[in-house]
Design a protein around this motif. Structure first.
Motif, PDB file in Angstrom:
ATOM      1  N   LYS A  29       0.830  -1.215   0.000  1.00  8.11           N
ATOM      2  CA  LYS A  29       0.000   0.000   0.000  1.00  8.11           C
ATOM      3  C   LYS A  29       0.864   1.265   0.000  1.00  8.11           C
ATOM      4  N   VAL A  30       1.958   1.271   0.770  1.00  9.24           N
ATOM      5  CA  VAL A  30       2.799   2.473   0.845  1.00  9.24           C
ATOM      6  C   VAL A  30       3.573   2.748  -0.431  1.00  9.24           C
ATOM      7  N   PHE A  31       3.503   1.806  -1.399  1.00 11.94           N
ATOM      8  CA  PHE A  31       4.188   2.045  -2.678  1.00 11.94           C
ATOM      9  C   PHE A  31       3.208   2.502  -3.761  1.00 11.94           C
ATOM     10  N   THR A  32       1.918   2.676  -3.378  1.00 13.01           N
ATOM     11  CA  THR A  32       0.888   3.006  -4.385  1.00 13.01           C
ATOM     12  C   THR A  32       0.812   4.494  -4.718  1.00 13.01           C
ATOM     13  N   LYS A  33       1.339   5.343  -3.826  1.00 11.63           N
ATOM     14  CA  LYS A  33       1.263   6.798  -4.035  1.00 11.63           C
ATOM     15  C   LYS A  33       2.625   7.412  -3.721  1.00 11.63           C
ATOM     16  N   PRO A  34       2.907   8.622  -4.236  1.00  9.93           N
ATOM     17  CA  PRO A  34       4.191   9.258  -3.906  1.00  9.93           C
ATOM     18  C   PRO A  34       4.346   9.447  -2.399  1.00  9.93           C
ATOM     19  N   VAL A  35       5.583   9.303  -1.887  1.00  7.49           N
ATOM     20  CA  VAL A  35       5.872   9.566  -0.476  1.00  7.49           C
ATOM     21  C   VAL A  35       5.507  11.033  -0.189  1.00  7.49           C
ATOM     22  N   ASP A  36       4.817  11.267   0.935  1.00  6.75           N
ATOM     23  CA  ASP A  36       4.370  12.618   1.297  1.00  6.75           C
ATOM     24  C   ASP A  36       5.551  13.446   1.796  1.00  6.75           C
ATOM     25  N   THR A  37       6.026  14.387   0.966  1.00  5.14           N
ATOM     26  CA  THR A  37       7.246  15.138   1.311  1.00  5.14           C
ATOM     27  C   THR A  37       6.962  16.199   2.372  1.00  5.14           C
ATOM     28  N   LYS A  38       5.637  16.386   2.747  1.00  6.78           N
ATOM     29  CA  LYS A  38       5.364  17.271   3.899  1.00  6.78           C
ATOM     30  C   LYS A  38       5.613  16.505   5.194  1.00  6.78           C
ATOM     31  N   LYS A  39       5.323  15.188   5.156  1.00  4.13           N
ATOM     32  CA  LYS A  39       5.559  14.350   6.351  1.00  4.13           C
ATOM     33  C   LYS A  39       7.054  14.015   6.470  1.00  4.13           C
ATOM     34  N   PHE A  40       7.712  13.828   5.326  1.00  4.84           N
ATOM     35  CA  PHE A  40       9.128  13.423   5.342  1.00  4.84           C
ATOM     36  C   PHE A  40       9.915  14.507   4.600  1.00  4.84           C
ATOM     37  N   TYR A  85      16.162   5.381   1.565  1.00  2.00           N
ATOM     38  CA  TYR A  85      15.681   6.398   2.521  1.00  2.00           C
ATOM     39  C   TYR A  85      15.512   5.805   3.927  1.00  2.00           C
ATOM     40  N   ASN A  86      15.173   4.535   4.016  1.00  2.00           N
ATOM     41  CA  ASN A  86      14.877   3.912   5.312  1.00  2.00           C
ATOM     42  C   ASN A  86      16.032   3.045   5.805  1.00  2.00           C
ATOM     43  N   TYR A  87      17.223   3.320   5.269  1.00  2.00           N
ATOM     44  CA  TYR A  87      18.397   2.488   5.553  1.00  2.00           C
ATOM     45  C   TYR A  87      18.672   2.402   7.047  1.00  2.00           C
ATOM     46  N   HIS A  96      11.587  -4.623   4.810  1.00  2.00           N
ATOM     47  CA  HIS A  96      11.105  -5.979   4.452  1.00  2.00           C
ATOM     48  C   HIS A  96      10.075  -5.877   3.331  1.00  2.00           C
ATOM     49  N   ARG A  97       9.201  -4.854   3.405  1.00  4.29           N
ATOM     50  CA  ARG A  97       8.172  -4.681   2.370  1.00  4.29           C
ATOM     51  C   ARG A  97       8.845  -4.295   1.048  1.00  4.29           C
ATOM     52  N   ALA A  98       9.913  -3.503   1.112  1.00  3.35           N
ATOM     53  CA  ALA A  98      10.634  -3.131  -0.118  1.00  3.35           C
ATOM     54  C   ALA A  98      11.267  -4.367  -0.752  1.00  3.35           C
TER      55      ALA A  98
HETATM   56  C1  LIG Z   1       7.183   4.057   1.045  1.00  2.55           C
HETATM   57  C2  LIG Z   1       8.079   4.950   1.817  1.00  2.55           C
HETATM   58  N1  LIG Z   1       9.325   5.215   1.443  1.00  2.55           N
HETATM   59  O1  LIG Z   1       9.881   6.049   2.348  1.00  2.55           O
HETATM   60  C3  LIG Z   1       8.928   6.302   3.281  1.00  2.55           C
HETATM   61  C4  LIG Z   1       9.149   7.202   4.442  1.00  2.55           C
HETATM   62  C5  LIG Z   1       7.798   5.622   2.987  1.00  2.55           C
HETATM   63  C6  LIG Z   1       6.564   5.598   3.775  1.00  2.55           C
HETATM   64  C7  LIG Z   1       5.679   6.681   3.721  1.00  2.55           C
HETATM   65  C8  LIG Z   1       4.516   6.620   4.509  1.00  2.55           C
HETATM   66  N2  LIG Z   1       3.572   7.653   4.552  1.00  2.55           N
HETATM   67  S1  LIG Z   1       3.056   8.501   3.251  1.00  2.55           S
HETATM   68  O2  LIG Z   1       2.095   9.471   3.740  1.00  2.55           O
HETATM   69  O3  LIG Z   1       4.192   9.038   2.540  1.00  2.55           O
HETATM   70  C9  LIG Z   1       2.205   7.393   2.242  1.00  2.55           C
HETATM   71  C10 LIG Z   1       1.044   6.789   2.709  1.00  2.55           C
HETATM   72  C11 LIG Z   1       0.339   5.915   1.865  1.00  2.55           C
HETATM   73  C12 LIG Z   1       0.816   5.635   0.584  1.00  2.55           C
HETATM   74  C13 LIG Z   1       1.990   6.228   0.149  1.00  2.55           C
HETATM   75  C14 LIG Z   1       2.692   7.112   0.962  1.00  2.55           C
HETATM   76  C15 LIG Z   1       4.249   5.526   5.349  1.00  2.55           C
HETATM   77  C16 LIG Z   1       5.158   4.463   5.359  1.00  2.55           C
HETATM   78  C17 LIG Z   1       4.847   3.264   6.228  1.00  2.55           C
HETATM   79  O4  LIG Z   1       5.738   2.361   6.320  1.00  2.55           O
HETATM   80  O5  LIG Z   1       3.741   3.232   6.820  1.00  2.55           O
HETATM   81  C18 LIG Z   1       6.319   4.474   4.581  1.00  2.55           C
END
Ligand SMILES: Cc1noc(C)c1-c1cc(NS(=O)(=O)c2ccccc2)cc(C(=O)O)c1
Length: 128
Positions: A29-40, A85-87, A96-98
Protein backbone atom coordinates in the motif's frame (compact mmCIF):
# COMPACT_ATOMS: atom_id res chain seq x y z
CA UNK A 1 3.63 1.25 -38.72
CA UNK A 2 0.50 -0.74 -37.84
CA UNK A 3 2.29 -3.84 -36.51
CA UNK A 4 4.45 -1.62 -34.29
CA UNK A 5 1.33 0.04 -32.82
CA UNK A 6 -0.15 -3.42 -32.15
CA UNK A 7 3.02 -4.46 -30.31
CA UNK A 8 3.13 -1.26 -28.22
CA UNK A 9 -0.57 -1.64 -27.35
CA UNK A 10 0.14 -5.20 -26.18
CA UNK A 11 3.12 -3.88 -24.16
CA UNK A 12 0.92 -1.28 -22.40
CA UNK A 13 -1.65 -3.98 -21.54
CA UNK A 14 1.11 -6.21 -20.07
CA UNK A 15 2.68 -3.35 -18.07
CA UNK A 16 -0.76 -2.27 -16.70
CA UNK A 17 -1.45 -5.88 -15.61
CA UNK A 18 1.92 -6.11 -13.78
CA UNK A 19 1.34 -2.69 -12.11
CA UNK A 20 -2.22 -3.60 -11.05
CA UNK A 21 -1.13 -6.93 -9.52
CA UNK A 22 1.35 -5.02 -7.33
CA UNK A 23 -1.17 -2.25 -6.52
CA UNK A 24 -3.79 -4.78 -5.30
CA UNK A 25 -1.28 -6.46 -2.96
CA UNK A 26 -2.05 -5.00 0.48
CA UNK A 27 1.59 -5.39 1.61
CA UNK A 28 2.54 -2.70 -0.93
CA UNK A 29 0.00 0.00 0.00
CA UNK A 30 2.80 2.47 0.85
CA UNK A 31 4.19 2.04 -2.68
CA UNK A 32 0.89 3.01 -4.39
CA UNK A 33 1.26 6.80 -4.03
CA UNK A 34 4.19 9.26 -3.91
CA UNK A 35 5.87 9.57 -0.48
CA UNK A 36 4.37 12.62 1.30
CA UNK A 37 7.25 15.14 1.31
CA UNK A 38 5.36 17.27 3.90
CA UNK A 39 5.56 14.35 6.35
CA UNK A 40 9.13 13.42 5.34
CA UNK A 41 10.77 16.83 4.75
CA UNK A 42 14.25 15.43 3.93
CA UNK A 43 12.90 12.86 1.44
CA UNK A 44 13.85 14.71 -1.75
CA UNK A 45 17.36 15.40 -0.42
CA UNK A 46 17.95 11.63 -0.09
CA UNK A 47 15.90 10.35 -3.05
CA UNK A 48 16.70 11.94 -6.44
CA UNK A 49 14.11 10.04 -8.52
CA UNK A 50 10.88 9.35 -6.56
CA UNK A 51 8.63 6.66 -8.08
CA UNK A 52 5.38 4.90 -7.08
CA UNK A 53 2.79 2.60 -8.64
CA UNK A 54 0.29 5.36 -9.54
CA UNK A 55 3.04 7.29 -11.38
CA UNK A 56 4.02 4.07 -13.23
CA UNK A 57 0.40 3.73 -14.42
CA UNK A 58 0.32 7.37 -15.59
CA UNK A 59 3.61 6.86 -17.46
CA UNK A 60 2.21 3.75 -19.20
CA UNK A 61 -0.89 5.72 -20.34
CA UNK A 62 1.39 8.48 -21.66
CA UNK A 63 3.28 5.97 -23.85
CA UNK A 64 6.46 6.60 -21.87
CA UNK A 65 7.65 2.97 -22.15
CA UNK A 66 8.35 1.21 -25.46
CA UNK A 67 10.27 -1.67 -23.87
CA UNK A 68 9.72 -3.72 -20.70
CA UNK A 69 13.25 -2.87 -19.50
CA UNK A 70 12.46 0.90 -19.51
CA UNK A 71 9.44 0.11 -17.29
CA UNK A 72 11.52 -2.12 -14.98
CA UNK A 73 14.10 0.68 -14.52
CA UNK A 74 11.32 2.88 -13.08
CA UNK A 75 9.61 0.07 -11.14
CA UNK A 76 12.95 -0.84 -9.49
CA UNK A 77 13.22 2.79 -8.21
CA UNK A 78 10.23 2.10 -5.93
CA UNK A 79 12.03 -0.49 -3.75
CA UNK A 80 15.52 1.01 -4.25
CA UNK A 81 14.32 4.42 -2.96
CA UNK A 82 12.60 2.78 0.03
CA UNK A 83 15.76 0.82 0.98
CA UNK A 84 17.89 3.96 0.58
CA UNK A 85 15.68 6.40 2.52
CA UNK A 86 14.88 3.91 5.31
CA UNK A 87 18.40 2.49 5.55
CA UNK A 88 18.89 3.53 9.18
CA UNK A 89 15.20 3.63 10.23
CA UNK A 90 14.40 1.00 12.83
CA UNK A 91 10.98 0.08 14.22
CA UNK A 92 9.25 -0.23 10.85
CA UNK A 93 9.25 -3.15 8.46
CA UNK A 94 9.42 -0.89 5.38
CA UNK A 95 12.71 -2.53 4.31
CA UNK A 96 11.10 -5.98 4.45
CA UNK A 97 8.17 -4.68 2.37
CA UNK A 98 10.63 -3.13 -0.12
CA UNK A 99 12.47 -6.47 -0.45
CA UNK A 100 9.14 -8.32 -0.87
CA UNK A 101 8.15 -5.76 -3.55
CA UNK A 102 11.43 -6.37 -5.43
CA UNK A 103 11.05 -10.17 -5.28
CA UNK A 104 7.36 -10.03 -6.30
CA UNK A 105 8.02 -7.66 -9.23
CA UNK A 106 10.83 -9.82 -10.63
CA UNK A 107 8.94 -13.09 -10.04
CA UNK A 108 5.97 -11.72 -12.07
CA UNK A 109 8.32 -10.70 -14.90
CA UNK A 110 10.12 -14.08 -14.87
CA UNK A 111 6.78 -15.92 -15.01
CA UNK A 112 4.82 -13.75 -17.43
CA UNK A 113 7.29 -11.96 -19.75
CA UNK A 114 7.95 -13.60 -23.13
CA UNK A 115 11.56 -12.75 -24.07
CA UNK A 116 10.64 -12.88 -27.77
CA UNK A 117 8.05 -10.12 -27.15
CA UNK A 118 10.62 -7.94 -25.36
CA UNK A 119 13.03 -8.46 -28.30
CA UNK A 120 10.28 -7.13 -30.64
CA UNK A 121 9.91 -4.05 -28.42
CA UNK A 122 13.70 -3.52 -28.40
CA UNK A 123 13.69 -3.69 -32.25
CA UNK A 124 11.00 -0.97 -32.39
CA UNK A 125 13.08 1.18 -30.04
CA UNK A 126 16.20 0.66 -32.24
CA UNK A 127 14.30 1.65 -35.38
CA UNK A 128 13.13 4.93 -33.85
C1 LIG B 1 7.18 4.06 1.04
C2 LIG B 1 8.08 4.95 1.82
N1 LIG B 1 9.33 5.21 1.44
O1 LIG B 1 9.88 6.05 2.35
C3 LIG B 1 8.93 6.30 3.28
C4 LIG B 1 9.15 7.20 4.44
C5 LIG B 1 7.80 5.62 2.99
C6 LIG B 1 6.56 5.60 3.78
C7 LIG B 1 5.68 6.68 3.72
C8 LIG B 1 4.52 6.62 4.51
N2 LIG B 1 3.57 7.65 4.55
S1 LIG B 1 3.06 8.50 3.25
O2 LIG B 1 2.10 9.47 3.74
O3 LIG B 1 4.19 9.04 2.54
C9 LIG B 1 2.21 7.39 2.24
C10 LIG B 1 1.04 6.79 2.71
C11 LIG B 1 0.34 5.92 1.87
C12 LIG B 1 0.82 5.64 0.58
C13 LIG B 1 1.99 6.23 0.15
C14 LIG B 1 2.69 7.11 0.96
C15 LIG B 1 4.25 5.53 5.35
C16 LIG B 1 5.16 4.46 5.36
C17 LIG B 1 4.85 3.26 6.23
O4 LIG B 1 5.74 2.36 6.32
O5 LIG B 1 3.74 3.23 6.82
C18 LIG B 1 6.32 4.47 4.58
Amino acid sequence: EEQEEDTLRELRLFLRQVTERLTYDRRFKVFTKPVDTKKFQDYRKVVRWPMDLSTLLTNIDRNRYITVSEFVEDADLIWQNALKYNYLKSGSNIRHRASAFKDTLHAILREDLDEEFERECQDIKRRR
